[in-house]
Each structure stands twice: as structure tokens, then as C-alpha cells.
Design an enzyme around this catalytic site. Structure first.
Site, PDB file in Angstrom:
ATOM      1  N   ASN A  12       6.105  12.455 -40.791  1.00 58.98           N
ATOM      2  CA  ASN A  12       6.392  11.708 -39.366  1.00 58.98           C
ATOM      3  C   ASN A  12       7.795  12.404 -38.917  1.00 58.98           C
ATOM      4  O   ASN A  12       8.678  11.819 -39.403  1.00 58.98           O
ATOM      5  CB  ASN A  12       6.402  10.162 -39.431  1.00 58.98           C
ATOM      6  CG  ASN A  12       6.932   9.804 -38.481  1.00 58.98           C
ATOM      7  OD1 ASN A  12       6.896  10.256 -37.170  1.00 58.98           O
ATOM      8  ND2 ASN A  12       7.395   8.484 -38.509  1.00 58.98           N
ATOM      9  N   LYS A  14       9.215  11.951 -36.048  1.00 59.64           N
ATOM     10  CA  LYS A  14       9.820  11.108 -35.186  1.00 59.64           C
ATOM     11  C   LYS A  14      10.175  11.819 -34.091  1.00 59.64           C
ATOM     12  O   LYS A  14       9.586  12.989 -33.528  1.00 59.64           O
ATOM     13  CB  LYS A  14      11.046  10.387 -35.753  1.00 59.64           C
ATOM     14  CG  LYS A  14      10.316   9.552 -37.163  1.00 59.64           C
ATOM     15  CD  LYS A  14      11.405   8.537 -37.355  1.00 59.64           C
ATOM     16  CE  LYS A  14      11.161   8.107 -39.138  1.00 59.64           C
ATOM     17  NZ  LYS A  14      11.741   7.325 -39.417  1.00 59.64           N
ATOM     18  N   HIS A  98       3.873   2.011 -36.108  1.00 64.35           N
ATOM     19  CA  HIS A  98       4.952   2.249 -36.737  1.00 64.35           C
ATOM     20  C   HIS A  98       6.016   0.945 -36.520  1.00 64.35           C
ATOM     21  O   HIS A  98       6.062   0.541 -35.350  1.00 64.35           O
ATOM     22  CB  HIS A  98       5.572   3.670 -36.363  1.00 64.35           C
ATOM     23  CG  HIS A  98       6.758   4.265 -37.522  1.00 64.35           C
ATOM     24  ND1 HIS A  98       7.769   3.575 -37.238  1.00 64.35           N
ATOM     25  CD2 HIS A  98       6.456   4.753 -38.527  1.00 64.35           C
ATOM     26  CE1 HIS A  98       8.678   4.136 -38.282  1.00 64.35           C
ATOM     27  NE2 HIS A  98       7.930   4.918 -38.979  1.00 64.35           N
ATOM     28  N   GLU A 100       9.209   1.233 -35.935  1.00 63.30           N
ATOM     29  CA  GLU A 100       9.970   1.496 -35.061  1.00 63.30           C
ATOM     30  C   GLU A 100       9.430   1.355 -33.624  1.00 63.30           C
ATOM     31  O   GLU A 100       9.875   0.869 -32.725  1.00 63.30           O
ATOM     32  CB  GLU A 100      10.407   3.047 -35.162  1.00 63.30           C
ATOM     33  CG  GLU A 100      11.363   3.034 -36.237  1.00 63.30           C
ATOM     34  CD  GLU A 100      11.473   4.932 -36.677  1.00 63.30           C
ATOM     35  OE1 GLU A 100      10.917   5.551 -36.164  1.00 63.30           O
ATOM     36  OE2 GLU A 100      12.271   4.629 -37.866  1.00 63.30           O
ATOM     37  N   GLU A 168       5.100   0.392 -45.199  1.00 67.34           N
ATOM     38  CA  GLU A 168       6.505   0.907 -45.076  1.00 67.34           C
ATOM     39  C   GLU A 168       7.310  -0.388 -44.888  1.00 67.34           C
ATOM     40  O   GLU A 168       7.429  -0.881 -43.874  1.00 67.34           O
ATOM     41  CB  GLU A 168       6.420   1.669 -43.712  1.00 67.34           C
ATOM     42  CG  GLU A 168       5.603   3.003 -43.847  1.00 67.34           C
ATOM     43  CD  GLU A 168       5.943   3.898 -42.773  1.00 67.34           C
ATOM     44  OE1 GLU A 168       6.290   5.144 -43.401  1.00 67.34           O
ATOM     45  OE2 GLU A 168       6.364   3.613 -41.790  1.00 67.34           O
ATOM     46  N   GLY A 174      14.361   4.930 -43.652  1.00 65.41           N
ATOM     47  CA  GLY A 174      15.702   5.936 -43.414  1.00 65.41           C
ATOM     48  C   GLY A 174      16.982   5.301 -43.960  1.00 65.41           C
ATOM     49  O   GLY A 174      17.908   5.491 -43.541  1.00 65.41           O
ATOM     50  N   SER A 213      11.904   6.093 -47.289  1.00 61.12           N
ATOM     51  CA  SER A 213      12.909   6.851 -47.884  1.00 61.12           C
ATOM     52  C   SER A 213      12.219   7.664 -49.295  1.00 61.12           C
ATOM     53  O   SER A 213      12.806   7.812 -50.396  1.00 61.12           O
ATOM     54  CB  SER A 213      14.034   5.994 -48.602  1.00 61.12           C
ATOM     55  OG  SER A 213      14.793   5.410 -47.425  1.00 61.12           O
TER      56      SER A 213
END
Ligand code: PEP
Length: 250
Positions: A12, A14, A98, A100, A168, A174, A213
Site C-alpha cells: 500500500n 498510500k 483502511h 486511515e 492491521e 507506521g 510495520s
């Protein structure tokens, strides 16, 4: 990694990548064929690069996907992209839900479910993301949260061919932090039970990715956990050498 289920390493990107990123993608294509026997590779660049990447990737053993889609096929939705448009550009899989997007755009489970249906309507694979926040984990709510997200986000009609679930943990994305392998095993085992209860034998064959990560140095131990059928990789998918090293862990 389960022998029965073909693994998937999905990148991904992003909001990263310009036309100049083709060189990095070329390096992924050059090395990706080595994993074809047992692992599928998928790269989800920003929408602006999907068509160019998909053209380059034809016949090379690396699929191209998208990071989100609108739930409708067309219409007055300025700035949005439908699943049909993304598939037309060359995407064969689309990430939905996701964390985010859930956080930045307020996406609910119900909307994620509609988006997954839109992905199927367009003929692509839906990669549905779930995962708990740090506060929810600390409060012992991880399985409740993941169970609720699965119930709300997955449409009826899911099969091993049209759905991938990505676990996730939000706090691992991250940050360089990862759950212990025991924690990953517990959550993936729980997800498998939820999938088989609802989708029966199909649920037993669906791929469940771990994301958060993942990097070359921890990929193998995470990918070796029961019911981990691959990884959804953010930061480390931007570099071909790291992405391919992660795939080597399958
Ligand atoms: C992600 O955003 O899907 C992700 C897993 O990111 P990272 O690998 O950078 O933690």
C-alpha cells in the site's frame, strides 16, 4: 503460513509516488517473478499511477491494485473514483476500510461494506481492513472491535476468491511497533473462526493478511504465524528491495 492457502504480499503506497517511481516498480517487476510459485504480489500505488503500472505489469506476475473507491459506479461525486474506473485503469484488487480512511474520512463499517460490494460489482477483489486502536487493545477490547468490524464491514456473498481480510492494529501502522506473534496468532485465529462460522468452507480458505510495520527483519516470523496468509505492507513496500525481501519470507 498455511500450505493450503496461497499467500499474498500487498503493498500500500498510500499518498506516495510520482511518475518517476516507475523505476522502483520496474525493480519489483524484475524480482517479483521469483515468488510466482507460491506467493501473489500486489502493488497499490496512488490512483494516478495505476494505469501506467498496470500496463507495465502485464504478464509479469505482479498485480496492481487501488487503495479505496467510491461505493457508487458513477455520478456527481467530485474527486471520487468508482471501482469500475479503477478496474478500467488496471486494478484487480481494491483496499477498503483502511484505518486511515476510517479515521481521516469517518468511514463506518456500513460504508466499508458498500465499498466492498462496489469492488465486487466491478469484478475485483476487496481487501477489507480491520483493527483496533491502542486504547481499545489496552482496554482488552481487541476481539470485540475486530469482531464488530468483520460483522459490519463484510458483505454476504464473500468467497475466498473475492475477499481478503487484512488485520492491521491501528497502533502498529507506521510506528515500528508490532504485536507479539502470540497476539497475532490469537487475533488471526479469532478472525478465521468468524469467517468460517459465517462463510463456512469459503471462510476457511480466505486469506487473512497481517499489516502494521512489516519489514524485512520481522516478516518471516509474522508470516510463519498460523492463519497469517500474507501481509499488507505500507512504508516498506515503497522500496523494491524491501518489498521483495518481505515476499521472500513467505
Ligand atoms: C498500512 O498502512 O497498511 C501499513 C501496514 O503501513 P506500515 O507497513 O507502514 O505500518
Amino acid at each position: 503460513m498455511s500450505d493450503a492457502i496461497r499467500s499474498l504480499i500487498a503493498g500500500n503506497w498510500k499518498m506516495n509516488g510520482l511518475k518517476a517511481s516507475m523505476a522502483e516498480f520496474d525493480a519489483m517487476l524484475a524480482g517479483g517473478g521469483a515468488f510466482a510459485e507460491k506467493t501473489d504480489l500486489l502493488v497499490c500505488p496512488p490512483a494516478t499511477l495505476i494505469a501506467a503500472f498496470a500496463d507495465k505489469a502485464k504478464g509479469k506476475g505482479v498485480a496492481v491494485g487501488a487503495q479505496d473507491c467510491h461505493q457508487n459506479a458513477s455520478g456527481a461525486h467530485t474527486g471520487d473514483l468508482s471501482a469500475e474506473m479503477l478496474v478500467d485503469a488496471g486494478a484487480s484488487a481494491i483496499i477498503v476500510g483502511h484505518s486511515e480512511r476510517r479515521a481521516d474520512h469517518g468511514e463506518s463499517d456500513a460504508l466499508v461494506r458498500q465499498k466492498a460490494q462496489a469492488v465486487w460489482r466491478a469484478g475485483a477483489i476487496a481487501i477489507v481492513c480491520i483493527g483496533e486502536t491502542r486504547a481499545q487493545r489496552d482496554a482488552g477490547q481487541t476481539l470485540d472491535i475486530c469482531g464488530g468490524q468483520l460483522k459490519g464491514s463484510l458483505p454476504d456473498g464473500a468467497t475466498a476468491a473475492n475477499l481478503v481480510v487484512a488485520y492491521e492494529p491501528v497502533w502498529a501502522i507506521g510506528t515500528g511497533l508490532t504485536p507479539t506473534t502470540a497476539d497475532v496468532e490469537a487475533v488471526h485465529g479469532f478472525i478465521r473462526r468468524v469467517l468460517t462460522d459465517r462463510f463456512k468452507t469459503e471462510g476457511g480458505r480466505m486469506r487473512i493478511l497481517y499489516g502494521g510495520s512489516v519489514k524485512p527483519s520481522n516478516a518471516k516470523e509474522l508470516l510463519d504465524v498460523a492463519n497469517v496468509n500474507g501481509a499488507l505492507v505500507g512504508g516498506a513496500s515503497l522500496k523494491a528491495s524491501d518489498f521483495l525481501a518481505i515476499a521472500a519470507g513467505c
